[in-house]
Design an enzyme around this catalytic site. Structure first.
Site, mmCIF file in Angstrom:
data_model
loop_
_atom_site.group_PDB
_atom_site.id
_atom_site.type_symbol
_atom_site.label_atom_id
_atom_site.label_comp_id
_atom_site.label_asym_id
_atom_site.label_seq_id
_atom_site.Cartn_x
_atom_site.Cartn_y
_atom_site.Cartn_z
ATOM 1 N N ASP A 1 6.417 2.107 11.256
ATOM 2 C CA ASP A 1 6.896 2.038 12.644
ATOM 3 C C ASP A 1 7.167 3.444 13.176
ATOM 4 O O ASP A 1 6.906 3.743 14.348
ATOM 5 C CB ASP A 1 8.187 1.216 12.737
ATOM 6 C CG ASP A 1 8.048 -0.145 12.078
ATOM 7 O OD1 ASP A 1 6.911 -0.615 11.933
ATOM 8 O OD2 ASP A 1 9.078 -0.720 11.691
ATOM 9 N N GLY B 1 -0.891 9.553 2.536
ATOM 10 C CA GLY B 1 -0.946 10.121 3.882
ATOM 11 C C GLY B 1 -1.667 9.220 4.862
ATOM 12 O O GLY B 1 -1.579 7.990 4.768
HETATM 13 N N1 LIG Z 1 5.937 7.352 -0.776
HETATM 14 C C1 LIG Z 1 5.585 8.103 0.268
HETATM 15 N N2 LIG Z 1 5.605 9.449 0.191
HETATM 16 C C2 LIG Z 1 5.259 10.230 1.227
HETATM 17 N N3 LIG Z 1 4.873 9.730 2.414
HETATM 18 C C3 LIG Z 1 4.820 8.411 2.565
HETATM 19 C C4 LIG Z 1 5.175 7.515 1.520
HETATM 20 N N4 LIG Z 1 5.045 6.238 1.966
HETATM 21 C C5 LIG Z 1 4.633 6.350 3.253
HETATM 22 N N5 LIG Z 1 4.510 7.642 3.608
HETATM 23 C C6 LIG Z 1 4.129 8.170 4.939
HETATM 24 O O1 LIG Z 1 4.343 7.134 5.891
HETATM 25 C C7 LIG Z 1 3.106 6.801 6.536
HETATM 26 C C8 LIG Z 1 3.074 5.320 6.827
HETATM 27 O O2 LIG Z 1 3.265 4.624 5.617
HETATM 28 P P1 LIG Z 1 2.456 3.302 5.208
HETATM 29 O O3 LIG Z 1 1.009 3.599 5.101
HETATM 30 O O4 LIG Z 1 3.148 2.761 4.001
HETATM 31 O O5 LIG Z 1 2.692 2.393 6.500
HETATM 32 P P2 LIG Z 1 2.728 0.811 6.641
HETATM 33 O O6 LIG Z 1 2.044 0.161 5.483
HETATM 34 O O7 LIG Z 1 2.240 0.503 7.989
HETATM 35 O O8 LIG Z 1 4.305 0.549 6.560
HETATM 36 P P3 LIG Z 1 5.190 -0.572 7.230
HETATM 37 O O9 LIG Z 1 5.513 -1.497 6.099
HETATM 38 O O10 LIG Z 1 6.388 0.182 7.727
HETATM 39 O O11 LIG Z 1 4.407 -1.235 8.311
HETATM 40 C C9 LIG Z 1 2.014 7.292 5.598
HETATM 41 O O12 LIG Z 1 0.835 7.617 6.304
HETATM 42 C C10 LIG Z 1 2.660 8.544 4.986
HETATM 43 O O13 LIG Z 1 2.522 9.652 5.835
#
Ligand SMILES: Nc1ncnc2c1ncn2[C@@H]1O[C@H](COP(=O)(O)OP(=O)(O)OP(=O)(O)O)[C@@H](O)[C@H]1O
Ligand SMILES: [Mg+2]
Length: 328
Positions: A259, A232
């Protein structure tokens, strides 16, 4: 350009996202591609499309290579995004994602971007002046910087926006992140690894994340959203901190999850939503992106339904300054 854009995004290092499915992918041998798709990509492009999908007037600026601009032009047309990108010599890079459903692996091959010059940043600023003359409320700076662009490029654009009363959302990492944070954007959405790198701290528990976020709040960044993949996100404002926990969802592709959260945060800010509503909505944007292959969101009713499944927990009392209260 037509209409009156309210949100501008900047995509300096756009990419053609090529996703290929290879069952049993292996190195040093011939692999057979069973499915392939190509999407116009890059964080600034994705955030623009997601916000347009939610009914905002959006203009995308940035740099595109002239040699393969058609894919982007078609995408902006279909997404209803106003295309104000500058065309430069060469081709926009391609990023190849090799998805292997048998071994459950994803292998990325990210090509270097267009080589840029200082003049390109000046040209972007000029283009933004024209866009801003039509009225914009928010500027979204998302993604990495292409080779040749000064690491202060985002910091410069934030200073430019603040001078015009335009609010700024920032999502970047590595070298440009630090200077950009010092310039004081309104919203940032680092993932936990990016926040660790920015702060040079291990950030091992929620309290440490909140403390780091509060130091950023103190610099004028009113929303610090720290995403943690399936765990999350912790969202921190000067008044409150919450943990937004997503439900277990089937993941079609992780492309654009971060994004989508940036788009959700900006959308929530345009509506003036309180943190307790902004957190599940922004998370639902991410969940929507996870359920789609490629950088896409489902219809808005589905996003609203997903938001209702997100658990929101207040992590601490609103920041108080008891000593100040006592002396008053
Ligand atoms: N496997 C998952 N299951 C449920 N929710 C997820 C999952 N992966 C990501 N999320 C949701 O998406 C949000 C953003 O994901 P993440 O933290 O992976 O972003 P990021 O690393 O910035 O990704 P990006 O590579 O797109 O920049 C998380 O806070 C969560 O709410
Ligand atoms: Mg990210």
């Amino acid at each position: 350009m037509s209409g009156k854009p309210r949100i501008a995004t900047v995509s300096l290092n756009s990419a053609v996202d090529q996703t290929v499915t290879v069952r049993g992918f292996a190195v040093d041998t011939v692999n057979r591609v069973s499915e392939a798709r190509v999407d116009a990509g890059g964080k600034g492009v994705n955030v623009a499309s997601f916000l347009a999908h939610f009914g905002h007037e959006v203009v995308v600026t940035g740099l595109l290579g002239r040699d393969n601009e058609a894919l982007f032009a078609q995408h902006f047309e279909a997404a209803g995004v106003v295309d104000a990108c500058l065309r430069v010599a060469g081709a926009t890079r391609t990023n190849v994602k090799i998805v292997d459903p048998d071994n459950n692996t994803v292998t990325d091959l990210n090509f270097p971007g267009i080589r840029t010059a200082d003049a390109d940043l000046a040209a972007i600023r000029e283009r933004l002046e024209v866009v801003a003359a039509g009225g914009i409320d928010w500027l979204v700076l998302a993604g990495s910087l292409p080779e040749g662009m000064p690491v202060t490029a985002y910091a410069d654009l934030i200073a430019w926006a603040k001078g015009r009363g335009i609010r700024v959302a920032l999502d970047t990492s590595g070298a440009p992140f630090g200077p950009a944070v010092l310039a004081g954007p309104d919203i940032i959405k680092p993932n936990i690894a990016e926040l660790r790198e920015l702060t040079s701290q291990p950030l091992e528990d929620h309290d440490a994340v909140i403390a780091a976020a509060r130091r950023l709040n103190a610099r004028g960044i009113s929303m610090v959203a720290v995403s943690m993949g399936a765990e999350g996100a912790i969202l921190v404002t000067p008044e409150a901190a919450v943990l937004a926990r997503p439900p277990r969802v089937p993941v079609a592709s992780t492309v654009g999850a971060g994004d989508a959260m940036v788009a959700g945060l900006v959308h929530a800010a345009t509506l003036g939503l309180p943190l307790a509503e902004a957190a599940p909505l922004a998370t639902a944007f991410s969940l929507g992106a996870l359920g789609e292959i490629g950088p896409r969101l489902p219809e808005t009713a589905k996003i609203e339904a997903l938001a209702r499944q997100v658990g929101v927990t207040e992590l601490c009392e609103p920041a108080k300054s008891p000593r100040t209260e006592e002396t008053q």
